[in-house]
Design an enzyme around this catalytic site. Structure first.
Site, PDB file in Angstrom:
ATOM      1  N   ASN A 167       1.203   4.757   1.879  1.00 21.80           N
ATOM      2  CA  ASN A 167       0.916   5.366   3.061  1.00 21.80           C
ATOM      3  C   ASN A 167       0.968   6.616   2.680  1.00 21.80           C
ATOM      4  OD1 ASN A 167       0.469   6.100   5.593  1.00 21.80           O
ATOM      5  ND2 ASN A 167       2.162   4.810   6.582  1.00 21.80           N
ATOM      6  N   THR A 182       0.859  -1.242  -0.032  1.00 21.80           N
ATOM      7  CA  THR A 182       0.213   0.058   0.192  1.00 21.80           C
ATOM      8  C   THR A 182       0.823   1.143   0.099  1.00 21.80           C
ATOM      9  OG1 THR A 182      -0.211  -0.053   2.422  1.00 21.80           O
ATOM     10  CG2 THR A 182      -2.107  -1.173   1.317  1.00 21.80           C
ATOM     11  N   GLU A 208      -3.946   4.459   3.523  1.00 20.49           N
ATOM     12  CA  GLU A 208      -3.313   3.564   2.866  1.00 20.49           C
ATOM     13  C   GLU A 208      -4.079   2.827   1.636  1.00 20.49           C
ATOM     14  OE1 GLU A 208      -0.782   0.884   4.808  1.00 20.49           O
ATOM     15  OE2 GLU A 208      -1.667   1.520   6.878  1.00 20.49           O
TER      16      GLU A 208
END
Length: 321
Positions: free
Chosen positions: A214, A212, A260
């Site tokens: 962030n 992901t 995220e």
């Protein structure tokens, strides 16, 4: 589109213009009616259109600590205003001294001496000057004195979002805080967006096979309620379908609240240090703690499938009209 920061940035040879003034946070559909009419009137008169807004939000100066969550930073608002055809945006630093200008002094200092307003377009509840003492009736009086017209546009559109309440930035903030990003999208006319720089996190998503981005959000950003969402991750102008997680990672007892986004079906992305935008299409589920990593992975796979399908359906509907 020209962007000015403070009255001193306005070109000295600036001529007559059509002006609208307001915070315009979010540039929602009600705001779009007012700004759109200002642009239309400016074209009718053959002069530029100008939006005047403030930084920081006036409430933070008048009542310190009361800064509302922001639906869009000033750069994003300017982009949205440019799409509406606005010729210039003036961001006025809202200081204690500025807040103490009387309504008449505000009009002379900003509208008359600097922007040479030929016409002003506002909503019915527009207030200005010290203690918000000026209203549209007084603005009309000053227009008669200083040779500018005043037009009032009703921004009170309403729909299903928020139980039929009139569209407003306050309502959008409430819907976002409740996780109702679909309702927020109805009022905004587009998905709610948060943005910031991609920073390194705990990298648990990468370890689990769902890397992901962030996103370190900007101060005062209106962030949706904790949960999992479908939407988009946009980097470098490319919008990628995404499954989005908001909140603390309860599975691993984390305490820091994060935003995220997992770019669906994309591999090998290196986004650290890049500016990213996250657009929220739909709420999928709340945050939860699973009994095992396998159960977590199964749920994440289902989240991704739901997000992929929802984004694809939304994009298909947009193409067909």
């Amino acid at each position: 589109m020209q962007r000015w920061r403070g009255l001193e940035d306005i070109p000295q040879d600036w001529g007559r213009s059509v002006v609208t003034i307001g915070s315009y946070d979010g540039v929602h559909r009600g705001h779009q009616l007012i700004i759109g009419r200002a642009v239309e009137r400016a074209r009718e008169l053959g002069v530029p259109s100008v939006v005047v807004t403030f930084d920081p939000h006036p409430s933070e100066v008048v009542r310190p600590g009361s800064h509302p969550p922001l639906l869009a930073p000033h750069a994003r608002r300017a982009e949205l205003m440019a799409e509406l055809g606005v010729d210039a945006v003036l961001v006025l630093p809202f200081t204690t001294g500025f807040s103490q200008l009387s309504p008449a002094d505000f009009v002379v200092k900003v509208l008359v001496d600097k922007l040479h307003a030929q016409h002003v377009v506002e909503g019915p509840n527009f207030r200005f000057g010290h203690r918000a003492a000026g209203d549209v009736a007084f603005l009309r009086e000053l227009g008669g004195t200083y040779d500018f017209g005043v037009e009032v546009v009703d921004l009170f559109v309403s729909g299903e979002a928020g139980g039929g309440l009139p569209f407003s930035s306050t309502l959008v903030r409430r819907l976002v805080a409740d996780g109702d990003v679909t309702g927020a999208m109805e009022i905004l006319g587009r998905p709610h967006r948060v943005e910031g720089v991609v920073v390194r996190g705990a990298q648990r998503g990468r370890e689990l096979g769902f890397p992901t981005a962030n996103v370190e959000t900007l101060p005062h950003t209106a962030i949706p309620a904790d949960g999992v969402y479908a939407g988009w991750l946009t980097v470098g102008g490319e919008a990628m379908p995404a499954a989005i997680s908001v909140g603390t990672n309860v599975q691993f007892d984390a305490t820091e609240r994060t935003v995220e986004a997992y770019a669906i079906d994309r591999v090998g992305l290196e986004l650290y240090g890049l500016h990213a935008a996250v657009d929220f299409l739909a709420y999928l589920r709340g945050m939860q703690k699973f009994e095992s990593i396998d159960a977590l992975l199964a749920c994440m796979a289902d989240d991704v499938k739901q997000a992929r399908d929802l984004v694809a359906a939304h994009e298909a509907a947009a193409v067909t009209g």
